[in-house]
Design a protein around this motif. Structure first.
Motif, PDB file in Angstrom:
ATOM      1  N   LEU A 117       0.851  -1.178   0.000  1.00  9.69           N
ATOM      2  CA  LEU A 117       0.000   0.000   0.000  1.00  9.69           C
ATOM      3  C   LEU A 117       0.892   1.236   0.000  1.00  9.69           C
ATOM      4  O   LEU A 117       1.780   1.367   0.846  1.00  9.69           O
ATOM      5  CB  LEU A 117      -0.907  -0.005   1.234  1.00  9.69           C
ATOM      6  N   TYR A 118       0.660   2.109  -0.949  1.00 13.78           N
ATOM      7  CA  TYR A 118       1.483   3.305  -1.127  1.00 13.78           C
ATOM      8  C   TYR A 118       0.687   4.554  -0.758  1.00 13.78           C
ATOM      9  O   TYR A 118      -0.440   4.739  -1.233  1.00 13.78           O
ATOM     10  CB  TYR A 118       1.932   3.431  -2.583  1.00 13.78           C
ATOM     11  N   ALA A 119       1.266   5.410   0.077  1.00  7.85           N
ATOM     12  CA  ALA A 119       0.709   6.723   0.382  1.00  7.85           C
ATOM     13  C   ALA A 119       1.346   7.702  -0.597  1.00  7.85           C
ATOM     14  O   ALA A 119       2.580   7.794  -0.675  1.00  7.85           O
ATOM     15  CB  ALA A 119       1.026   7.112   1.817  1.00  7.85           C
ATOM     16  N   LEU A 120       0.510   8.419  -1.348  1.00 13.63           N
ATOM     17  CA  LEU A 120       0.997   9.301  -2.413  1.00 13.63           C
ATOM     18  C   LEU A 120       0.668  10.760  -2.122  1.00 13.63           C
ATOM     19  O   LEU A 120      -0.392  11.066  -1.571  1.00 13.63           O
ATOM     20  CB  LEU A 120       0.367   8.889  -3.747  1.00 13.63           C
ATOM     21  N   ASP A 121       1.551  11.636  -2.555  1.00  6.34           N
ATOM     22  CA  ASP A 121       1.333  13.065  -2.339  1.00  6.34           C
ATOM     23  C   ASP A 121       0.573  13.718  -3.494  1.00  6.34           C
ATOM     24  O   ASP A 121       0.569  14.934  -3.633  1.00  6.34           O
ATOM     25  CB  ASP A 121       2.669  13.784  -2.116  1.00  6.34           C
ATOM     26  N   THR A 122      -0.081  12.912  -4.319  1.00  2.00           N
ATOM     27  CA  THR A 122      -0.788  13.423  -5.481  1.00  2.00           C
ATOM     28  C   THR A 122      -1.989  12.548  -5.804  1.00  2.00           C
ATOM     29  O   THR A 122      -2.078  11.407  -5.344  1.00  2.00           O
ATOM     30  CB  THR A 122       0.152  13.479  -6.707  1.00  2.00           C
ATOM     31  N   LEU A 123      -2.894  13.102  -6.602  1.00  2.00           N
ATOM     32  CA  LEU A 123      -3.953  12.312  -7.221  1.00  2.00           C
ATOM     33  C   LEU A 123      -3.375  11.859  -8.547  1.00  2.00           C
ATOM     34  O   LEU A 123      -2.681  12.630  -9.219  1.00  2.00           O
ATOM     35  CB  LEU A 123      -5.209  13.158  -7.438  1.00  2.00           C
ATOM     36  N   LEU A 124      -3.633  10.653  -8.938  1.00  2.00           N
ATOM     37  CA  LEU A 124      -2.989  10.109 -10.135  1.00  2.00           C
ATOM     38  C   LEU A 124      -3.713  10.453 -11.433  1.00  2.00           C
ATOM     39  O   LEU A 124      -3.262  10.085 -12.503  1.00  2.00           O
ATOM     40  CB  LEU A 124      -2.821   8.597  -9.994  1.00  2.00           C
ATOM     41  N   GLY A 125      -4.824  11.150 -11.343  1.00  2.00           N
ATOM     42  CA  GLY A 125      -5.512  11.562 -12.558  1.00  2.00           C
ATOM     43  C   GLY A 125      -6.337  10.437 -13.150  1.00  2.00           C
ATOM     44  O   GLY A 125      -6.681   9.463 -12.491  1.00  2.00           O
ATOM     45  N   ASP A 126      -6.629  10.568 -14.412  1.00  2.00           N
ATOM     46  CA  ASP A 126      -7.531   9.656 -15.092  1.00  2.00           C
ATOM     47  C   ASP A 126      -6.818   8.384 -15.533  1.00  2.00           C
ATOM     48  O   ASP A 126      -6.282   8.316 -16.638  1.00  2.00           O
ATOM     49  CB  ASP A 126      -8.155  10.375 -16.290  1.00  2.00           C
ATOM     50  N   LEU A 127      -6.803   7.406 -14.665  1.00  2.00           N
ATOM     51  CA  LEU A 127      -6.247   6.094 -15.006  1.00  2.00           C
ATOM     52  C   LEU A 127      -7.415   5.189 -15.376  1.00  2.00           C
ATOM     53  O   LEU A 127      -8.371   5.075 -14.632  1.00  2.00           O
ATOM     54  CB  LEU A 127      -5.513   5.495 -13.803  1.00  2.00           C
ATOM     55  N   LYS A 128      -7.344   4.543 -16.501  1.00  2.00           N
ATOM     56  CA  LYS A 128      -8.433   3.650 -16.909  1.00  2.00           C
ATOM     57  C   LYS A 128      -8.299   2.308 -16.204  1.00  2.00           C
ATOM     58  O   LYS A 128      -8.974   2.025 -15.256  1.00  2.00           O
ATOM     59  CB  LYS A 128      -8.448   3.495 -18.425  1.00  2.00           C
ATOM     60  N   HIS A 129      -7.462   1.455 -16.641  1.00  2.00           N
ATOM     61  CA  HIS A 129      -7.173   0.161 -16.016  1.00  2.00           C
ATOM     62  C   HIS A 129      -5.666  -0.019 -16.086  1.00  2.00           C
ATOM     63  O   HIS A 129      -5.162  -0.770 -16.911  1.00  2.00           O
ATOM     64  CB  HIS A 129      -7.888  -0.985 -16.744  1.00  2.00           C
ATOM     65  N   PRO A 130      -4.914   0.680 -15.210  1.00  2.00           N
ATOM     66  CA  PRO A 130      -3.457   0.665 -15.330  1.00  2.00           C
ATOM     67  C   PRO A 130      -2.852  -0.700 -15.017  1.00  2.00           C
ATOM     68  O   PRO A 130      -3.354  -1.447 -14.185  1.00  2.00           O
ATOM     69  CB  PRO A 130      -3.009   1.692 -14.293  1.00  2.00           C
ATOM     70  N   THR A 131      -1.772  -0.988 -15.717  1.00  2.00           N
ATOM     71  CA  THR A 131      -0.960  -2.154 -15.385  1.00  2.00           C
ATOM     72  C   THR A 131      -0.037  -1.738 -14.235  1.00  2.00           C
ATOM     73  O   THR A 131       0.059  -0.551 -13.889  1.00  2.00           O
ATOM     74  CB  THR A 131      -0.099  -2.591 -16.577  1.00  2.00           C
ATOM     75  N   LYS A 132       0.664  -2.696 -13.663  1.00  2.00           N
ATOM     76  CA  LYS A 132       1.593  -2.388 -12.578  1.00  2.00           C
ATOM     77  C   LYS A 132       2.652  -1.402 -13.053  1.00  2.00           C
ATOM     78  O   LYS A 132       2.937  -0.417 -12.368  1.00  2.00           O
ATOM     79  CB  LYS A 132       2.247  -3.674 -12.064  1.00  2.00           C
ATOM     80  N   SER A 133       3.222  -1.633 -14.223  1.00  2.48           N
ATOM     81  CA  SER A 133       4.286  -0.734 -14.710  1.00  2.48           C
ATOM     82  C   SER A 133       3.749   0.672 -14.970  1.00  2.48           C
ATOM     83  O   SER A 133       4.432   1.655 -14.680  1.00  2.48           O
ATOM     84  CB  SER A 133       4.977  -1.309 -15.945  1.00  2.48           C
ATOM     85  N   GLN A 134       2.531   0.793 -15.490  1.00  2.00           N
ATOM     86  CA  GLN A 134       1.948   2.118 -15.717  1.00  2.00           C
ATOM     87  C   GLN A 134       1.699   2.836 -14.388  1.00  2.00           C
ATOM     88  O   GLN A 134       1.970   4.027 -14.267  1.00  2.00           O
ATOM     89  CB  GLN A 134       0.630   1.989 -16.493  1.00  2.00           C
ATOM     90  N   LEU A 135       1.208   2.088 -13.400  1.00  2.00           N
ATOM     91  CA  LEU A 135       0.963   2.694 -12.099  1.00  2.00           C
ATOM     92  C   LEU A 135       2.268   3.116 -11.437  1.00  2.00           C
ATOM     93  O   LEU A 135       2.379   4.232 -10.922  1.00  2.00           O
ATOM     94  CB  LEU A 135       0.187   1.726 -11.198  1.00  2.00           C
ATOM     95  N   LEU A 136       3.261   2.251 -11.462  1.00  2.00           N
ATOM     96  CA  LEU A 136       4.558   2.602 -10.861  1.00  2.00           C
ATOM     97  C   LEU A 136       5.152   3.845 -11.520  1.00  2.00           C
ATOM     98  O   LEU A 136       5.733   4.698 -10.838  1.00  2.00           O
ATOM     99  CB  LEU A 136       5.530   1.427 -10.954  1.00  2.00           C
TER     100      LEU A 136
END
Length: 157
Positions: A117-136
């Motif tokens: 579980l990652y705590a992020l300092d941003t909203l990631l925007g419009d992600l459709k169905h990201p793969t692990k590499s796209q999310l990372l």
């Protein structure tokens, strides 16, 4: 208190109950965590198995979890935005579908399943169905802290 991830279904380093695997009901377990660090704008979850014969196998991607959440219920739906999580999206796992895919190792040795579980300092925007590499890639430079829970699963021979 440090950012920590737990589950009432299993303790870290212990077996994941069969009902949360492909041999059972193939549903996600309840996950609970402590408050994320200050400045957290969203959370993201990656569940993978680095012991898979073909390389790391991704079982679940969940992005855009609101920072005020401190848990996910059992059996999170595979919808683009699961109930009660309107900004949250399920990513594409190694099974080629969205949502949770439970442990399904070949018979033999136990595999380890990392719930990160990652705590992020941003909203990631419009992600459709990201793969692990796209999310990372989207999370790069935005991770405030990471919490981890590791379960194991082994099929009979």
């Amino acid at each position: 208190m440090a950012f920590a991830l737990t589950s009432p279904a299993f303790e870290t380093g212990q077996p994941i109950p069969a009902r949360f695997t492909a041999d059972g009901d193939d549903i996600s377990p309840t996950l609970e965590w402590t408050a994320p660090p200050g400045g957290t704008k969203s959370l993201a979850l990656i569940v993978d198995d680095p012991d898979a014969p073909a390389g790391t196998w991704v079982h679940w991607i969940l992005a855009g979890i609101p920072p005020d959440r401190t848990s996910l219920p059992e059996k999170v739906a595979a919808d683009a935005s699961p109930a009660g999580l309107t900004q949250t999206v399920n990513g594409k796992n190694s099974f080629g579908r969205s949502g949770y895919g439970g442990p399904d190792p070949p018979p033999g040795a136990a595999h380890r399943y990392f719930f990160k579980l990652y705590a992020l300092d941003t909203l990631l925007g419009d992600l459709k169905h990201p793969t692990k590499s796209q999310l990372l890639e989207k999370m790069k430079g935005h991770i405030l802290e990471q919490a981890e829970l590791v379960g194991t699963y082994q099929k009979g021979d």
